[in-house]
Scaffold this motif. Structure first.
Motif, PDB file in Angstrom:
ATOM      1  N   LEU A 195       0.495  -1.241   0.119  1.00 53.80           N
ATOM      2  CA  LEU A 195      -0.397   0.041   0.286  1.00 53.80           C
ATOM      3  C   LEU A 195       0.952   1.225   0.178  1.00 53.80           C
ATOM      4  O   LEU A 195       0.313   2.233   0.114  1.00 53.80           O
ATOM      5  CB  LEU A 195      -0.832   0.211   1.259  1.00 53.80           C
ATOM      6  N   HIS A 196       2.152   1.192   0.336  1.00 58.63           N
ATOM      7  CA  HIS A 196       2.715   2.671   0.640  1.00 58.63           C
ATOM      8  C   HIS A 196       3.440   2.777  -0.851  1.00 58.63           C
ATOM      9  O   HIS A 196       4.464   3.572  -1.171  1.00 58.63           O
ATOM     10  CB  HIS A 196       4.603   1.779   0.829  1.00 58.63           C
ATOM     11  N   THR A 197       3.405   1.711  -2.314  1.00 60.15           N
ATOM     12  CA  THR A 197       3.690   2.415  -3.229  1.00 60.15           C
ATOM     13  C   THR A 197       3.053   3.215  -4.093  1.00 60.15           C
ATOM     14  O   THR A 197       1.376   4.131  -3.068  1.00 60.15           O
ATOM     15  CB  THR A 197       3.810   0.827  -3.980  1.00 60.15           C
ATOM     16  N   ARG A 198       3.555   3.869  -5.543  1.00 62.33           N
ATOM     17  CA  ARG A 198       2.302   4.647  -5.600  1.00 62.33           C
ATOM     18  C   ARG A 198       1.243   4.239  -6.570  1.00 62.33           C
ATOM     19  O   ARG A 198       0.561   4.754  -6.648  1.00 62.33           O
ATOM     20  CB  ARG A 198       3.402   5.436  -7.489  1.00 62.33           C
ATOM     21  N   ARG A 205      -0.800   3.053  -4.974  1.00 62.84           N
ATOM     22  CA  ARG A 205      -2.098   2.332  -3.529  1.00 62.84           C
ATOM     23  C   ARG A 205      -3.721   2.445  -4.133  1.00 62.84           C
ATOM     24  O   ARG A 205      -4.272   1.493  -4.239  1.00 62.84           O
ATOM     25  CB  ARG A 205      -1.802   3.322  -3.136  1.00 62.84           C
ATOM     26  N   ARG A 206      -3.916   2.842  -5.511  1.00 60.90           N
ATOM     27  CA  ARG A 206      -5.530   2.938  -5.498  1.00 60.90           C
ATOM     28  C   ARG A 206      -5.635   1.308  -6.288  1.00 60.90           C
ATOM     29  O   ARG A 206      -6.454   1.341  -5.606  1.00 60.90           O
ATOM     30  CB  ARG A 206      -5.928   4.035  -6.692  1.00 60.90           C
ATOM     31  N   ILE A 259      -5.349  -0.794  -3.523  1.00 58.30           N
ATOM     32  CA  ILE A 259      -7.208  -0.993  -2.865  1.00 58.30           C
ATOM     33  C   ILE A 259      -7.708  -1.642  -3.479  1.00 58.30           C
ATOM     34  O   ILE A 259      -8.496  -1.944  -2.939  1.00 58.30           O
ATOM     35  CB  ILE A 259      -7.062   0.708  -2.503  1.00 58.30           C
TER      36      ILE A 259
END
Length: 387
Positions: A193-196, A198-199, A202
């Motif tokens: 979830l810390h990566t670019r 993220r959306r 999710i």
């Protein structure tokens, strides 16, 4: 939102919802409301076809079990259960709070043919118990709340095991394997979830969570176990954030809705079959929990006490035992599972849970008030109980 995250208000909502369900079920519109709760809603193109009641207990309640599982993960890694030395005392008390109620239930129902309801009085409702503690236990040493929380979490683990093992039907190992696979993928993705992206992560997590629920439901294992698996698999930091976001909705909507539907039972004829189930649950919850938790809790403190954990007085342990008798959410679920094939006996078990939990809550309120007074006179009270 702060109110819904407090310990007091959700407990009040649960009680109101349960009373409303019981009152409506026994009102002139009761039959129609119960029939509506049994109406089925299917997902087109899938084998999923559940009644509205089961959409609540098998669907929405998954979010509650996810929250419990996240809390368990935290306690096992960073909390009161992170080492055997810390866990042994509440574990012994929890064992007493399981074994003694089972023994009392089996003794009362002996020869009735309804002994399969023995798991019902083994559960403790964390939210409700902490709510009663917050209302009546202001001033008690912080160790009381810590001990109750650790005990209730262990107690929930036992309930989860009972649900997963005792009430699995016609296991489909292919679906179960698929559910475990999606759980593993969910856990791996939650650490990205810390990566670019993220959306995207999710979105994929939501899809994997939904697939896990579907696979577990179709496997024959109770669907709430999906919430347990996902809560344990998720990376801890995002899991705690997710739990924080979900908490008001679970407290304000899901748990009251479950309490309402579970308590939506007509008061049965107590001259018919299954009366021993009612009395077994009614007595095992307040009496069995208090004796088991206080007895083994007291023994555990003396046999395996640790210097960094101050011993609780016997009076405090008895009050915690009374709080442990508030079975409510998990006990209601176990009652519905244990007697799913016999609506009359199931209704008596549900009434036993409601009555036993109310008796436990009243007893706990009285005992906590007395213990607060004792600690104030002794000069060991704290200024404010954490909620």
């Amino acid at each position: 939102m702060k109110l819904l995250r407090s310990a007091r208000f959700p407990a009040i909502l649960l009680l109101i919802a349960a009373v409303a369900g019981l009152v409506i079920a026994n009102s002139p519109i009761g039959h129609d409301v119960i029939e509506l709760s049994h109406a089925h809603l299917a997902i087109p193109g899938t084998p999923i076809d559940l009644s509205l009641t089961h959409w609540v207990s098998d669907g929405l309640l998954v979010f509650f079990f996810f929250m419990v599982s996240v809390e368990l993960q935290f306690e096992l890694t960073r909390g009161e259960l992170r080492s055997a030395r810390r866990a042994i005392q509440p574990a012994l008390a929890a064992a007493g709070g399981v074994i003694v109620p089972i023994a009392i239930y089996l003794l009362i129902t002996a020869g009735s043919g309804f002994q399969e309801g023995w798991p019902i009085p083994t559960a403790t409702d964390i939210a409700f118990a902490l709510g009663v503690l917050a209302v009546f236990g202001r001033g008690l040493p912080s160790g009381v709340r810590i001990f109750l929380l650790a005990l209730a979490i262990i107690d929930d683990v036992v309930g989860i095991v009972f649900i997963a093992v005792l009430f699995a039907t016609d296991l489909n190992y292919g679906m179960l394997a698929a559910g475990l696979l999606t759980t593993v993928l969910f856990g791996i993705l939650s650490r990205m979830l810390h990566t670019r992206a993220r959306r995207l992560v999710i979105a994929l997590l939501v899809v994997l969570a939904a697939l896990t629920w579907v696979f577990i439901l179709l496997s024959g294992v109770h669907a709430t176990i999906a919430g347990v698996l996902l809560g344990l698999a998720m990376a801890q930091t995002p899991a705690l954030v997710t739990r924080h976001v979900m908490e008001p909705w679970v407290n304000a909507v899901i748990l009251p809705l479950f309490a309402f539907t579970a308590a939506l039972v007509p008061i049965p004829d107590f001259s018919g079959p299954g009366v021993s189930v009612f009395w077994g649950v009614l007595i095992a919850l307040p009496v069995g929990k208090m004796i088991g938790i206080a007895g083994l809790g007291w023994l555990g403190q003396r046999l395996v006490g640790t210097p960094d954990h101050p011993k609780l007085a016997l009076g405090d342990l008895i009050a915690v035992g009374a709080l442990g008798g508030i079975g409510f959410t998990v006990s209601l679920l176990l009652a519905n599972l244990a007697f799913a094939a016999d609506a009359v006996v199931r209704d008596k078990a549900v009434l036993g849970v409601l009555a036993g939990s109310v008796i436990s809550a009243i007893a706990a309120g009285i005992l906590l008030t007395l213990r607060v007074r004792h600690h104030r006179l002794a000069g060991t009270a704290v200024e404010e109980q954490t909620t």
